[in-house]
Structures are given as C-alpha cells and as structure tokens.
Design a protein around this motif. Structure first.
Motif, PDB file in Angstrom:
ATOM      1  N   VAL A  17      -6.941  17.692  29.427  1.00 30.95           N
ATOM      2  CA  VAL A  17      -8.186  16.993  29.117  1.00 30.95           C
ATOM      3  C   VAL A  17      -9.282  18.004  28.813  1.00 30.95           C
ATOM      4  O   VAL A  17     -10.092  17.804  27.912  1.00 30.95           O
ATOM      5  CB  VAL A  17      -8.591  16.076  30.300  1.00 30.95           C
ATOM      6  CG1 VAL A  17      -9.949  15.442  30.050  1.00 30.95           C
ATOM      7  CG2 VAL A  17      -7.540  15.010  30.528  1.00 30.95           C
ATOM      8  N   MET A  18      -9.317  19.102  29.562  1.00 30.87           N
ATOM      9  CA  MET A  18     -10.268  20.192  29.280  1.00 30.87           C
ATOM     10  C   MET A  18      -9.576  21.514  29.537  1.00 30.87           C
ATOM     11  O   MET A  18      -8.831  21.658  30.500  1.00 30.87           O
ATOM     12  CB  MET A  18     -11.531  20.061  30.145  1.00 30.87           C
ATOM     13  CG  MET A  18     -12.530  21.204  29.956  1.00 30.87           C
ATOM     14  SD  MET A  18     -14.127  20.924  30.778  1.00 30.87           S
ATOM     15  CE  MET A  18     -14.871  19.746  29.631  1.00 30.87           C
ATOM     16  N   ARG A  19      -9.859  22.455  28.645  1.00 33.75           N
ATOM     17  CA  ARG A  19      -9.282  23.793  28.785  1.00 33.75           C
ATOM     18  C   ARG A  19     -10.360  24.826  28.470  1.00 33.75           C
ATOM     19  O   ARG A  19     -11.108  24.687  27.494  1.00 33.75           O
ATOM     20  CB  ARG A  19      -8.107  23.968  27.830  1.00 33.75           C
ATOM     21  CG  ARG A  19      -7.319  25.274  28.063  1.00 33.75           C
ATOM     22  CD  ARG A  19      -6.294  25.504  26.944  1.00 33.75           C
ATOM     23  NE  ARG A  19      -5.442  24.341  26.760  1.00 33.75           N
ATOM     24  CZ  ARG A  19      -4.344  24.099  27.477  1.00 33.75           C
ATOM     25  NH1 ARG A  19      -4.000  24.928  28.433  1.00 33.75           N
ATOM     26  NH2 ARG A  19      -3.606  23.028  27.215  1.00 33.75           N
ATOM     27  N   LEU A  48     -13.669  26.606  24.828  1.00 34.08           N
ATOM     28  CA  LEU A  48     -13.823  25.443  25.697  1.00 34.08           C
ATOM     29  C   LEU A  48     -13.533  24.211  24.853  1.00 34.08           C
ATOM     30  O   LEU A  48     -14.244  23.938  23.886  1.00 34.08           O
ATOM     31  CB  LEU A  48     -15.230  25.368  26.283  1.00 34.08           C
ATOM     32  CG  LEU A  48     -15.525  24.182  27.209  1.00 34.08           C
ATOM     33  CD1 LEU A  48     -14.621  24.225  28.432  1.00 34.08           C
ATOM     34  CD2 LEU A  48     -16.988  24.174  27.640  1.00 34.08           C
ATOM     35  N   SER A  49     -12.480  23.483  25.221  1.00 33.40           N
ATOM     36  CA  SER A  49     -12.086  22.331  24.416  1.00 33.40           C
ATOM     37  C   SER A  49     -11.912  21.101  25.295  1.00 33.40           C
ATOM     38  O   SER A  49     -11.573  21.187  26.476  1.00 33.40           O
ATOM     39  CB  SER A  49     -10.774  22.611  23.671  1.00 33.40           C
ATOM     40  OG  SER A  49      -9.718  22.863  24.590  1.00 33.40           O
ATOM     41  N   VAL A  50     -12.149  19.943  24.702  1.00 33.12           N
ATOM     42  CA  VAL A  50     -11.958  18.637  25.340  1.00 33.12           C
ATOM     43  C   VAL A  50     -10.969  17.863  24.480  1.00 33.12           C
ATOM     44  O   VAL A  50     -11.244  17.586  23.309  1.00 33.12           O
ATOM     45  CB  VAL A  50     -13.282  17.871  25.461  1.00 33.12           C
ATOM     46  CG1 VAL A  50     -13.054  16.510  26.123  1.00 33.12           C
ATOM     47  CG2 VAL A  50     -14.317  18.679  26.230  1.00 33.12           C
ATOM     48  N   ARG A  63     -12.623  10.172  29.495  1.00 41.18           N
ATOM     49  CA  ARG A  63     -11.396  10.730  30.058  1.00 41.18           C
ATOM     50  C   ARG A  63     -11.695  11.705  31.196  1.00 41.18           C
ATOM     51  O   ARG A  63     -10.828  11.975  32.018  1.00 41.18           O
ATOM     52  CB  ARG A  63     -10.611  11.454  28.954  1.00 41.18           C
ATOM     53  CG  ARG A  63     -10.152  10.536  27.824  1.00 41.18           C
ATOM     54  CD  ARG A  63      -9.111   9.541  28.300  1.00 41.18           C
ATOM     55  NE  ARG A  63      -7.953  10.206  28.880  1.00 41.18           N
ATOM     56  CZ  ARG A  63      -6.930  10.665  28.147  1.00 41.18           C
ATOM     57  NH1 ARG A  63      -6.918  10.512  26.832  1.00 41.18           N
ATOM     58  NH2 ARG A  63      -5.899  11.259  28.741  1.00 41.18           N
ATOM     59  N   LEU A  64     -12.918  12.237  31.211  1.00 38.47           N
ATOM     60  CA  LEU A  64     -13.295  13.232  32.215  1.00 38.47           C
ATOM     61  C   LEU A  64     -14.695  12.919  32.729  1.00 38.47           C
ATOM     62  O   LEU A  64     -15.613  12.666  31.945  1.00 38.47           O
ATOM     63  CB  LEU A  64     -13.280  14.641  31.610  1.00 38.47           C
ATOM     64  CG  LEU A  64     -13.806  15.787  32.483  1.00 38.47           C
ATOM     65  CD1 LEU A  64     -12.865  16.050  33.653  1.00 38.47           C
ATOM     66  CD2 LEU A  64     -13.995  17.060  31.647  1.00 38.47           C
ATOM     67  N   GLY A  87      -6.525   6.787  35.596  1.00 44.69           N
ATOM     68  CA  GLY A  87      -6.030   8.097  35.187  1.00 44.69           C
ATOM     69  C   GLY A  87      -7.130   9.061  34.809  1.00 44.69           C
ATOM     70  O   GLY A  87      -6.928   9.959  33.984  1.00 44.69           O
ATOM     71  N   LEU A  88      -8.316   8.905  35.401  1.00 44.71           N
ATOM     72  CA  LEU A  88      -9.448   9.775  35.082  1.00 44.71           C
ATOM     73  C   LEU A  88      -9.215  11.188  35.599  1.00 44.71           C
ATOM     74  O   LEU A  88      -8.528  11.398  36.604  1.00 44.71           O
ATOM     75  CB  LEU A  88     -10.731   9.226  35.704  1.00 44.71           C
ATOM     76  CG  LEU A  88     -11.311   7.935  35.116  1.00 44.71           C
ATOM     77  CD1 LEU A  88     -12.431   7.418  36.014  1.00 44.71           C
ATOM     78  CD2 LEU A  88     -11.839   8.187  33.716  1.00 44.71           C
ATOM     79  N   SER A  89      -9.817  12.138  34.924  1.00 47.20           N
ATOM     80  CA  SER A  89      -9.878  13.514  35.411  1.00 47.20           C
ATOM     81  C   SER A  89     -11.295  13.794  35.876  1.00 47.20           C
ATOM     82  O   SER A  89     -12.254  13.246  35.339  1.00 47.20           O
ATOM     83  CB  SER A  89      -9.485  14.499  34.309  1.00 47.20           C
ATOM     84  OG  SER A  89      -8.173  14.261  33.865  1.00 47.20           O
ATOM     85  N   TYR A  90     -11.423  14.660  36.881  1.00 43.63           N
ATOM     86  CA  TYR A  90     -12.735  15.001  37.420  1.00 43.63           C
ATOM     87  C   TYR A  90     -12.926  16.509  37.427  1.00 43.63           C
ATOM     88  O   TYR A  90     -12.008  17.265  37.779  1.00 43.63           O
ATOM     89  CB  TYR A  90     -12.886  14.500  38.865  1.00 43.63           C
ATOM     90  CG  TYR A  90     -12.848  12.997  39.044  1.00 43.63           C
ATOM     91  CD1 TYR A  90     -13.394  12.135  38.104  1.00 43.63           C
ATOM     92  CD2 TYR A  90     -12.269  12.443  40.183  1.00 43.63           C
ATOM     93  CE1 TYR A  90     -13.362  10.757  38.283  1.00 43.63           C
ATOM     94  CE2 TYR A  90     -12.229  11.072  40.389  1.00 43.63           C
ATOM     95  CZ  TYR A  90     -12.771  10.229  39.421  1.00 43.63           C
ATOM     96  OH  TYR A  90     -12.732   8.872  39.609  1.00 43.63           O
TER      97      TYR A  90
END
Length: 550
Positions: free
Chosen positions: A290-292, A359-361, A465-466, A496-499
């Motif tokens: 989701v994020m990197r 930094l990507s989403v 998503r985040l 299924g959310l990311s935090y």
C-alpha cells in the motif's frame, strides 16, 4: 485503606488523614449557574506527599484543582480548603483575594494541561519564567534571566540558553510543557497542582520530569496533587490515589492497595482499560504494498548565523533515509521521542512536504500533476491527534463528514452525500437513534471520544486504503482510548485497511502494530516485527523506550 462498598452498593469513604496535613479539603462542592459539578469532596495532602487524582474527562478533576486557588471562572464554591501557613491554617476558599494572590505561584503553583494556551504567545518562554521570579521573589532582572535558563535546563530542554529566547510556537509540544513546568517550579512551591503535566511528553521525558519532581520533593519537601489519567504514572509516582467519577470521590487509599484490590466498579474499569491486541485479528493480507519508501529524506531550510545568512540558507535534516513497506491490512507503528521525525515522516507520507528518495502509494508516486496527487489523496487519509482542533467548529457533522465526497465524488447530489455520511457514521458507532439530529449537530456537542469517531468517519467516507493515525488516542481518557483502538482494529479487520500509526505510547504500539519503526533524531535505529523489536530490542535507544513504558 481503600474505600469499601457497602451491602447497599454505596461507597463508604473512610477519611485517611495524613499525620500533618499541608492541605485539608472538607466538603468541597462546585457549581456553575446552579448546576453542581463537584459534590462534597474530602481530601488531605501531607507535607511531602504525592496524591494522584484520577478519573475520566468530565469527572471534575481539573475543576477541583482550579477551585482550590479560586481560578474556576464564575464558579460557586462551598466547603473548606485549609492550607497550613506556619502555625495557622488559612481557608483558601474564603480568604481575601489579596492574600490568595500572595499564595498563588509562591506557596501553591499549578501546571496547566495545555501549555500552548497557558503560555503568552507574545513573550519568549525565558521572559515568562523570569517574570514569575521578578514578581514573587524580587530578584534583579539579570538574575531572573539566568535562573530561567537554569530552570529550563533542569526540565531536560537541550540548548536551554537558545530555547529561553524562543516563543511558545517555536517549541515542540513537549518543550512547551517543560517550559510550563519550569515556570511552576520557579519559586519552589510547597504544593504543586499538576494537571496532566506529562500528557504531551514522551515516555523517557515523563521519567525525567517525575525524577525532577521527586528531587524537588526531597530537597524542599514539596507536596504534589497530580491530576492524570495515566495509570502507569500513578503507579510509579504517587503515594496515594483518589478516584473521581461524576464529581465524587468514589475510592481512595494507598496506590498499591487500590490497584491490587480495587473496591469500586469504576476503579476496576479504569484499571482494566490497558490497550490490548484484537484476539480476532488475522495476519496482514498479501499483494502489492500500500505504501513503500526507499531512502526517504526530508529537510528544512534554516537561517545561518552571521553574514552567511544573508546569502544562503542552512539545512536541517528531519528524516534521514527511511526505508519501510506497509502491506495490505498491516499497521506500521512509528515510535520515538519529540523531535525524532515522526510527524515529519507522516506529513511526507500524506504528500504535504517535499522529500527526496522514493515514496509511493499503490505504486503511484507523489509529486506528479495535480490530478495524480488528487487520486492518491483519496487513497491516503489522516486522523489527527486532537479531534477538537481538527474539526471545524463552524461546520455541522454532515458538512464535516461529507466534505471529502464534494472533492472526490462531485457527481453525488446532497441526498446521496447525506446517505453516505450516515453510513460512515454508523460504521464508527454513531447513529441518529442515539444522537437525534446527528447530522445537524456541531463538534462541541460531542465528547472527546465521539469527536474522534467523527474524525475517523470523515477519513473513511472516501474509501481510503491507508489511514495515517497521528497520536489518535493521546488526547483521550484510558477507557475512551481503549474503545477507539478497538474501533480501529475492527475497521482494519473488516475493511482490510492499512495504518501508519504515529505514537509515543509503547502500549498502543504493542496493541495495534504488526511492524514497528524506531526513530531517533530523524534516523531509523531499529525496525522489524513488533514482537521482535519490543520483546528483544537490540538498540540501546529502543531498550530505553521499552523500559520507560513498563
């Protein structure tokens, strides 16, 4: 001994008076416009004793403390507050204002909960501390300025001479709180009324402040009335504890006894409110990150001293080469002290700060055209620390929650937005059945926990998503904190959310995070699975954080 519950269910409060009361409160009642908010409070504090007054927001803790110095505006007070002055005792509630003014700041000082509103924004913190010494002790101005710097250094502020010249808005939340503590301790009072004095501080700084207060107690015999909802702080700091519910003391006694054998149901509920992991939570999902972030670096321009500053700016690196990945359904906890770079990292993740590195989403990077950034913003939403300041007081619930739909789904009409708003509010536990006219209400009509639920609904309505959670529970009482954490865990499990969780609370990290990132001075000093990092920390800094939370 602690309070006992009688067979009828009422609580019998035995008076446990210290041998030498410095302050004895008898039957204190406080009312505003005829409505009583504090009912017949009895308290005793001995010289050199530390008494903790605990309870949820609205229980009357702060009003009780303010009333002792008659600082509660437009309050009607009854009862007695007898304070020892040499061989005699004076009643703080009935003595002339001129006499009470001599006691305030000199014999009895107060640390207020919110330093940003308690400190004057037009004067440097050094001048404000020096003013107390000049007015109360009549010291020359130069000595007052030197003493102010020493007091700031004693509270753990680095580079105290420079910070003394700073204005409140130029300090972090923790630094402002320490400046407020330095001001309260300037005259070495005999009694300190401390209203949530460590709320804005990191766990290690809390320990420093508690050690400082202990040191002052030993040197000058100062007593402390500590108002707090931090039960770990009570265990570590206080000699006795008084539990307050709805304006009444429901239980009091030695800390060890009350915590080991709580007699009142309310006390038991407070003690049982420690954050806990969701037993039904599954493992994070598979799929694309989701994020990197790779080599994430954030810097701020700063002025250079002397003539060099006329021609170019210096640079302060707030985040240095951070690497992390957030998987679907995963919580990445970021922990560290004030100034470690946590909030800067969160702002970069939200695309609100320029950065270097990658930094990507969802495989899309910030910094493209406006339309591309707008699409990413829908995927990444934020829940701020203080819901009262993050929600506009001039907007209704319908306008607040539905605002994101106006931006990201402009084709919806008013009725469709209203229906989507009601659905989002229902997901966070707010409904028209419980709150008639819910959509037409304003934020001030809700409690702190309910306002945070509004903030979560506002973030959820656009289908992110985040969620970036910036200290989402630090402004809440322990029981409300547990409810909000359980809500976030349920939403993560169902959606299924990311935090990306920013916090200084190790207990919250243990309860919520799958992975953890430890920041110190902008650098990642340790990272990995939460059980591994917190259970067997390798870096000395991580070990200090974990030990301070015990």
């Amino acid at each position: 001994m602690s309070a006992l519950i009688t067979p009828s269910g009422s609580t019998a409060m035995p008076r446990v008076a210290p041998a030498t009361p410095l302050l004895e409160v008898n039957g204190l009642s406080v009312s505003f416009q005829g409505k009583a908010v504090v009912h017949g409070v009895d308290l005793c504090i001995a010289a050199g004793e530390k008494l903790a007054l605990v309870g949820e927001s609205g229980s009357g803790k702060t009003v009780t403390a303010l009333s002792l110095l008659r600082l509660a505006h437009d309050a009607s007070l009854t009862g007695q507050a007898l304070f020892a002055q040499g061989e005699r005792r004076v009643d703080l509630l009935s003595m002339p204002e001129a006499g009470l003014r001599e006691i305030r700041g000199q014999d009895i000082a107060m640390i207020f909960q919110e330093p940003m509103t308690a400190l004057n924004p037009l004067f440097t913190v050094g001048d404000q501390i020096a003013e107390v010494l000049e007015l109360k002790q009549g010291l020359p101005r130069r000595e007052c300025a030197q003493a102010a710097v020493a007091l700031l250094a004693d509270t753990g502020i680095a580079d105290a001479p420079r910070r003394a010249q700073s204005y409140p808005h130029q300090l972090s939340g923790g630094q402002r709180q320490r400046a407020m503590i330095a001001m309260a301790l300037a005259c070495k009072p005999r009694l300190l009324l401390a209203d949530e004095p460590t709320t804005a501080l990191d766990v290690t700084l809390r320990g420093q402040i508690l050690d400082l207060l202990d040191s002052l107690q030993r040197s000058i015999g100062m007593s402390v009335l500590m108002i707090t909802h931090d039960l770990n702080l009570v265990r570590r700091f206080a000699d006795r504890v008084a539990v307050m519910e709805r304006g009444r003391i429901v239980e009091q006694g030695p800390v060890a006894e009350v915590f080991a054998h709580p007699q009142h149901p309310y006390t038991r509920r407070l003690i049982d409110s420690k954050p806990a992991r969701d037993p039904n939570a599954g493992a994070p999902g598979a799929g694309a990150a989701v994020m990197r972030a790779e080599g994430l670096r954030v810097s701020y321009p700063i002025p250079l001293p002397g003539i060099r500053g006329w021609f170019r700016k210096g640079s302060f690196v707030a985040v240095q080469g951070a690497d992390f990945t957030i998987a679907p359904g995963c919580t990445l906890g970021v922990i560290g002290e004030s100034g470690s770079g946590k909030s800067t990292l969160a702002l970069a993740a939200l695309g609100l700060l320029p950065f270097e590195g990658q930094l990507s989403v969802m495989e899309r990077g910030w910094g493209g055209d406006a339309a591309g950034n707008k699409a990413i913003r829908r995927l990444v939403q934020v829940v701020f620390q203080d819901p009262f300041s993050s929600l506009s007081p001039r907007m209704t619930v319908e306008e607040i929650v539905g605002e994101g739909l106006r931006v990201h789904e402009p084709g919806l009409d008013a009725g469709q937005r209203r229906q989507r708003s009601l659905e989002a509010l229902s997901e966070v536990g707010l409904s028209e059945a419980e709150f008639p006219g819910l959509l037409a209400r304003y934020p001030h009509e809700f409690s702190g926990g309910q306002r945070q639920r509004l903030a979560i609904a506002r973030a959820l309505i656009v289908g992110p998503r985040l969620l970036v959670l910036d200290e989402p529970t630090s402004a809440l009482d322990v029981t409300i904190q547990k409810q909000v954490l359980q809500l976030l865990q349920r939403l993560q499990r169902e959606k299924g959310l990311s935090y990306l969780l920013i916090t200084h609370d190790v207990d919250v990290i243990r309860a919520m995070a799958h992975e953890v990132l430890v920041l110190k001075d902008g650098a990642v000093v340790e990272s990995g699975p939460v059980d591994e990092v917190l259970g067997n920390p390798r870096d000395p800094y991580t070990r200090v954080l974990v030990a301070a939370s015990a």
